[in-house]
Design an enzyme around this catalytic site. Structure first.
Site, PDB file in Angstrom:
ATOM      1  N   SER A  50     -20.215 -14.795  11.670  1.00  0.00           N
ATOM      2  CA  SER A  50     -20.287 -13.743  12.678  1.00  0.00           C
ATOM      3  C   SER A  50     -19.999 -14.343  14.041  1.00  0.00           C
ATOM      4  CB  SER A  50     -21.679 -13.130  12.651  1.00  0.00           C
ATOM      5  OG  SER A  50     -21.987 -12.543  13.888  1.00  0.00           O
ATOM      6  N   THR A  85     -28.766  -1.812 -15.831  1.00  0.00           N
ATOM      7  CA  THR A  85     -28.178  -0.471 -15.906  1.00  0.00           C
ATOM      8  C   THR A  85     -28.775   0.283 -14.725  1.00  0.00           C
ATOM      9  OG1 THR A  85     -29.912   0.517 -17.255  1.00  0.00           O
ATOM     10  CG2 THR A  85     -28.098  -0.528 -18.457  1.00  0.00           C
ATOM     11  N   HIS A  86     -28.002   1.171 -14.137  1.00  0.00           N
ATOM     12  CA  HIS A  86     -28.432   1.904 -12.925  1.00  0.00           C
ATOM     13  C   HIS A  86     -28.848   0.951 -11.802  1.00  0.00           C
ATOM     14  CE1 HIS A  86     -28.719   5.471 -15.572  1.00  0.00           C
ATOM     15  NE2 HIS A  86     -29.201   4.600 -16.433  1.00  0.00           N
ATOM     16  N   TYR A 114      17.767  14.199  -7.879  1.00  0.00           N
ATOM     17  CA  TYR A 114      17.391  13.361  -6.759  1.00  0.00           C
ATOM     18  C   TYR A 114      16.991  14.200  -5.540  1.00  0.00           C
ATOM     19  CZ  TYR A 114      17.007   9.723  -3.364  1.00  0.00           C
ATOM     20  OH  TYR A 114      16.488   8.887  -2.419  1.00  0.00           O
ATOM     21  N   SER A 116      15.577   4.481   5.162  1.00  0.00           N
ATOM     22  CA  SER A 116      14.661   3.590   4.432  1.00  0.00           C
ATOM     23  C   SER A 116      14.899   2.133   4.816  1.00  0.00           C
ATOM     24  CB  SER A 116      14.845   3.764   2.918  1.00  0.00           C
ATOM     25  OG  SER A 116      16.209   3.602   2.565  1.00  0.00           O
ATOM     26  N   ASN A 130      22.148   7.282  -5.922  1.00  0.00           N
ATOM     27  CA  ASN A 130      21.023   7.780  -6.718  1.00  0.00           C
ATOM     28  C   ASN A 130      20.767   6.942  -7.965  1.00  0.00           C
ATOM     29  OD1 ASN A 130      21.085   9.666  -4.746  1.00  0.00           O
ATOM     30  ND2 ASN A 130      21.682  11.394  -6.038  1.00  0.00           N
ATOM     31  N   ASN A 160     -20.371 -14.305   5.504  1.00  0.00           N
ATOM     32  CA  ASN A 160     -20.045 -12.978   4.981  1.00  0.00           C
ATOM     33  C   ASN A 160     -19.030 -13.041   3.834  1.00  0.00           C
ATOM     34  OD1 ASN A 160     -21.712 -11.848   6.979  1.00  0.00           O
ATOM     35  ND2 ASN A 160     -20.034 -11.875   8.456  1.00  0.00           N
ATOM     36  N   GLN A 165      12.480   8.523  -1.987  1.00  0.00           N
ATOM     37  CA  GLN A 165      12.555   7.327  -1.150  1.00  0.00           C
ATOM     38  C   GLN A 165      11.162   6.940  -0.633  1.00  0.00           C
ATOM     39  OE1 GLN A 165      15.732   6.963   1.957  1.00  0.00           O
ATOM     40  NE2 GLN A 165      14.020   7.274   3.342  1.00  0.00           N
TER      41      GLN A 165
HETATM   42  N1  ARG Z   1      17.617   5.452   0.427  1.00  0.00           N
HETATM   43  C1  ARG Z   1      17.414   6.299  -0.704  1.00  0.00           C
HETATM   44  C2  ARG Z   1      16.195   5.847  -1.532  1.00  0.00           C
HETATM   45  O1  ARG Z   1      15.644   4.852  -1.244  1.00  0.00           O
HETATM   46  C3  ARG Z   1      18.606   6.336  -1.613  1.00  0.00           C
HETATM   47  C4  ARG Z   1      19.660   7.228  -1.054  1.00  0.00           C
HETATM   48  C5  ARG Z   1      19.862   8.461  -1.766  1.00  0.00           C
HETATM   49  N2  ARG Z   1      20.308   9.397  -0.780  1.00  0.00           N
HETATM   50  C6  ARG Z   1      21.042  10.487  -1.029  1.00  0.00           C
HETATM   51  N3  ARG Z   1      21.369  11.186  -0.036  1.00  0.00           N
HETATM   52  N4  ARG Z   1      21.368  10.830  -2.223  1.00  0.00           N
HETATM   53  O2  ARG Z   1      15.806   6.518  -2.419  1.00  0.00           O
END
Ligand code: ARG
Length: 527
Positions: free
Chosen positions: A287, A165-166, A327, A37, A120, A295, A332
């Site tokens: 344009s 309306t409509h 979790y 992430s 978590n 526009n 994520q």
């Molecule tokens: N990067 C994860 C998130 O954004 C959190 C990590 C949790 N990962 C895990 N293996 N328990 O939710």
């Protein structure tokens, strides 16, 4: 910082040594790029550092960590650069922060950072902290948008326009009244934001990975230090629930839907066919080919963003719908939907709100449309037949319908005025005079006769604007209070940390100090 300087291979090796020694086989870069992430995590860095600090303070207050370790951890956390480049090898911001602290302090001391907590509970807390900020920013932008609507509504409380309306002309209303309808929808949205804030402002910390901790953690203390109003009690619920997030996505999607309805009207109203309103140049574009074009691009983009927000909402609910507790990494991916929608809502409110404040309604065209289109007063005439000639409404309705049909067959643009008293009386089958009819088709007269609560009577519209302006001031105060509370919590967390770092009594013994200082020096050279 050390992390920047290392190649992916070295980094992988080092992170395996430090963080997951021995658990898994070789790391694969393309898989990490898929599951990490890191690309969205910088947004959470500040919250993650605060959470770690509050957690350390709590562990120290609970005598789970000794002063020296707590102080070292806090110091290392303070040293994390705000613009640190996060490494995807380390999966996410949480592991990057821990890695930084361990590289800084060594595994004996730094390795205590993740005691009694997990990514978590930490990520759920960090998202909530980020959302508190986002919800408040959206609320302020929404208040700005609403105040734009009020200022236009006040200016145009008596500017008559055809109501639809409509998308067919129906009865006369005023521009002010029409704008207040959009205001009232947004007013419900701000209430939704406020309720969503309350459900967001509770802390999952202390829930651990799912089953809390065998250490005696004080969950309320961490919540308090981070400015939360309470804790998410059940540890399984704390790490796995994201309904505060799907709710925020819904509220933002609803806001964008409400903006989009108005945007659609503006696209229509700026067309030559309507010419009801003009959007200032800076919110439009021309344009590349047709030099005459202007526009309405801002309303168009708002309309499209509303559609994307609906997609984000459906996607988020889809992610959640069959997740077993607790979790799962699916969660994520939900953050992407969340942030993309909140960012869209915020940006749209700011730009669209400013544009609405600067709209120029074409009073002449609106008045002309309302005055010359006598069909707008057909209902008024039917009502009059009921009052003056004691017909039932259905009977009056069908007699006026005959009049409308007759005028259409004669291709009469003006319904009543072009007909003489004889024709009118013959078709309506009552002895009605032209003077009586004329008094029925005077828009402001028609509107000021309406006395019911919420009617488009200009006087009522002005009074409604005043009431709504007052409520906007209250809302603004409420959200400012929220901002102040969060800032206060933030400041007191910072000052507790500062005090601990400055406290001589808590300083480490000499040899430990020397060891850490040497390490620091080593790290800094490699930065
Ligand atoms: N990067 C994860 C998130 O954004 C959190 C990590 C949790 N990962 C895990 N293996 N328990 O939710």
């Amino acid at each position: 910082m050390l992390m920047h300087a290392l190649s992916v291979e070295d980094m992988t090796k080092k992170s395996e040594d430090i963080l997951h020694a021995g658990r898994l086989g070789k790391f694969d870069e393309s898989v990490a790029a898929f599951t990490s992430s890191i690309d969205i995590d910088p947004r959470l860095l500040e919250a993650v550092v605060q959470i770690n600090s509050a957690h350390v303070l709590m562990l120290s207050d609970q005598k789970i960590l000794d002063n020296y370790v707590a102080r070292s951890l806090l110091r290392a956390l303070q040293r994390i650069p705000r613009n640190i480049k996060l490494s995807k090898v380390l999966e996410d911001v949480h592991m990057n922060v821990e890695y930084f602290v361990i590289s800084f302090l060594g595994k004996d001391v730094g390795g205590m950072l993740n005691l009694a907590k997990s990514r978590n509970d930490q990520v759920a807390t960090a998202i909530r902290m980020d959302m508190r900020k986002a919800l408040s920013q959206i609320a302020h932008a929404l208040i700005g948008m609403e105040s734009s609507l009020i200022s236009q509504a006040k200016r145009h409380a008596s500017t008559v326009m055809p109501g639809y309306t409509h998308l067919q002309r129906a009865q006369p209303v005023t521009v002010g009244h029409h704008l207040l309808a959009h205001f009232d929808a947004l007013e419900r949205d701000i209430q939704r934001l406020r309720q969503c804030f309350n459900r967001t402002n509770i802390s999952p910390m202390g829930a651990g990975a799912l089953a809390s901790s065998s250490f005696d953690v004080d969950r309320r203390k961490v919540a308090y230090l981070l400015g939360f109003a309470g804790v998410v009690e059940n540890s399984l619920d704390a790490v796995s629930s994201r309904d505060f997030a799907t709710e925020a996505i819904y509220v933002c999607a609803q806001i964008l839907n409400d903006l989009s309805k108005f945007a659609e009207e503006l696209v229509l109203w700026t067309s030559k066919e309507f010419s009801f309103v003009e959007i200032p140049d800076k919110y439009t574009s021309t344009s590349s080919l047709m030099p005459q074009k202007k526009n309405p691009v801002v309303p168009e983009i708002v309309r499209a963003k509303a559609a994307q927000a609906i997609g984000d909402l459906v996607g988020a609910l889809g992610i959640m719908k069959s997740l077993p507790l607790t979790y799962n990494l699916d969660l994520q991916e939900l953050s992407r939907n969340l942030w993309s929608t909140t960012d869209k809502a915020l940006h749209s409110l700011i730009v669209f709100g400013e544009m609405v404040r600067n709209l120029k309604f074409n009073e002449t065209v609106l008045e002309e449309a309302t005055k010359t289109d006598e069909a707008l007063y057909a209902t008024e005439l039917a009502d009059y037949l009921v009052t003056a000639f004691h017909l039932s409404f259905r009977e009056a309705h069908s007699r006026v319908a005959s009049l409308v049909r007759y005028a259409a067959s004669k291709n009469q643009s003006s319904l009543f005025r072009s007909l003489g008293e004889r024709d009118l009386s013959r078709i309506l089958r009552v002895p009605i005079t032209v003077k009586e009819v004329e008094s029925l088709i005077e828009p402001l007269r028609v509107l000021s006769k309406r006395k019911a609560l919420g009617a488009p009577n200009p006087k009522l519209v002005i009074a409604a604007c005043v009431r709504r302006e007052r409520s906007l001031v209250d809302q603004d105060r409420d959200w400012n209070r929220i901002d102040r509370k969060l800032t206060k919590a933030r400041r007191s967390l910072d000052s507790r940390i500062e005090k601990i770092l400055a406290n001589k009594a808590m300083r480490m013994n000499k040899s430990a100090q020397k060891e850490v200082t040497n390490k620091e020096k080593g790290e800094e050279v490699k930065q």
